[in-house]
Design an enzyme around this catalytic site. Structure first.
Site, short mmCIF file in Angstrom:
data_model
loop_
_atom_site.label_atom_id
_atom_site.label_comp_id
_atom_site.label_asym_id
_atom_site.label_seq_id
_atom_site.Cartn_x
_atom_site.Cartn_y
_atom_site.Cartn_z
N LYS A 9 49.31 37.46 42.53
CA LYS A 9 48.88 36.26 41.83
C LYS A 9 49.90 35.81 40.78
CE LYS A 9 43.88 37.06 42.35
NZ LYS A 9 42.65 37.41 41.58
N TYR A 49 38.93 30.58 48.19
CA TYR A 49 37.90 31.06 47.25
C TYR A 49 36.56 30.34 47.46
CZ TYR A 49 41.13 33.96 44.53
OH TYR A 49 42.00 34.96 44.11
N ARG A 85 41.61 48.01 48.43
CA ARG A 85 40.69 47.69 47.32
C ARG A 85 40.71 48.84 46.30
NH1 ARG A 85 38.27 42.55 46.89
NH2 ARG A 85 36.55 43.56 45.80
N ASN A 112 44.25 39.08 37.12
CA ASN A 112 44.20 40.50 37.47
C ASN A 112 45.23 40.89 38.54
OD1 ASN A 112 43.01 39.20 39.58
ND2 ASN A 112 41.02 40.21 39.41
N HIS A 115 45.00 39.89 44.78
CA HIS A 115 43.82 39.67 45.62
C HIS A 115 43.93 40.61 46.80
CE1 HIS A 115 40.85 37.76 48.27
NE2 HIS A 115 41.75 37.96 49.22
N GLU A 126 40.91 35.16 56.24
CA GLU A 126 41.85 34.85 55.15
C GLU A 126 43.29 34.80 55.65
OE1 GLU A 126 39.28 36.93 51.51
OE2 GLU A 126 41.21 37.77 52.10
P1 IDP Z 1 37.93 40.45 43.63
O1 IDP Z 1 39.25 39.71 43.50
O2 IDP Z 1 37.96 41.80 42.96
O3 IDP Z 1 37.41 40.50 45.04
P2 IDP Z 1 35.93 38.39 43.14
O4 IDP Z 1 34.58 38.64 42.54
O5 IDP Z 1 36.00 38.10 44.61
O6 IDP Z 1 36.87 39.63 42.75
O7 IDP Z 1 36.56 37.18 42.33
C1 IDP Z 1 37.70 36.51 42.81
C2 IDP Z 1 38.65 36.28 41.66
O8 IDP Z 1 38.05 35.40 40.71
C3 IDP Z 1 38.98 37.54 40.81
O9 IDP Z 1 39.99 38.35 41.40
C4 IDP Z 1 39.41 36.91 39.51
O10 IDP Z 1 40.75 36.40 39.56
C5 IDP Z 1 38.43 35.75 39.38
N1 IDP Z 1 37.22 36.13 38.64
C6 IDP Z 1 36.21 36.95 39.06
N2 IDP Z 1 35.25 37.08 38.14
C7 IDP Z 1 35.65 36.32 37.08
C8 IDP Z 1 35.08 36.05 35.80
O11 IDP Z 1 34.01 36.52 35.43
N3 IDP Z 1 35.80 35.22 34.97
C9 IDP Z 1 36.98 34.66 35.35
N4 IDP Z 1 37.55 34.91 36.56
C10 IDP Z 1 36.90 35.72 37.41
MG MG Z 2 36.78 38.96 46.28
#
Ligand code: IDP
Ligand code: MG
Length: 138
Positions: A9, A49, A85, A112, A115, A126
């Protein structure tokens, strides 16, 4: 063989971490089978997304993921989805296990660093957003 889509990212790209992250996945025995750098447009970001479109963070997430070039990669291996993961750690870097990619590199719950697909079925969907099956350039 099981595949997973990995994205490096903008926050990680801006800090020059693409090579380190790819290296960690390869070092764990996952096979890199496709790789490209691109800047995601709004339409691709919203498609990638789509599952989060009702979430309060959706608009911010689309803005962030389209803000700078990213690296998209496909990694292959037995149980690749779950293994990747695990190597990445929890969504929120503050809650990620020590030694995970997000713990080491992630800045906050949005930025973070990576992805990774959450199921083999979603991985196949995807991957189609970023790669065609047989690319040839001349
Ligand atoms: P993942 O990437 O661990 O699968 P997901 O719940 O699928 O997590 O969320 C997708 C992406 O959305 C996350 O990687 C992060 O960049 C963003 N995200 C998830 N939860 C939050 C939040 O509570 N606040 C802001 N961004 C979030
Ligand atoms: Mg996810």
């Amino acid at each position: 063989m099981e595949r997973s889509l990995v994205l490096i990212k903008p926050d990680a790209m801006e800090r020059g971490l693409a090579g380190a992250i790819i290296g960690r996945l390869q070092g764990a025995g996952l096979k890199l089978t496709a790789l490209r750098m691109l800047q995601m447009g709004k339409a691709l970001a919203e498609r990638h997304y789509a599952i989060h479109k009702e979430k309060p963070f959706f608009e911010d997430l689309v803005e962030y993921i389209t803000s700078a070039p990213i690296v998209a990669a496909v990694f292959e291996g037995e149980g690749a989805v779950e293994r990747i993961r695990k190597l990445m750690g929890a969504t929120d870097p503050a809650k990620a296990e020590p030694g995970t990619i997000r713990k080491d590199y992630g800045l906050d719950v949005q930025r973070n660093s990576t992805h990774a697909s959450d199921s083999p079925e979603n991985a196949e969907l995807e991957i189609k957003n970023f790669f065609t099956e047989k690319e040839k350039f001349m």
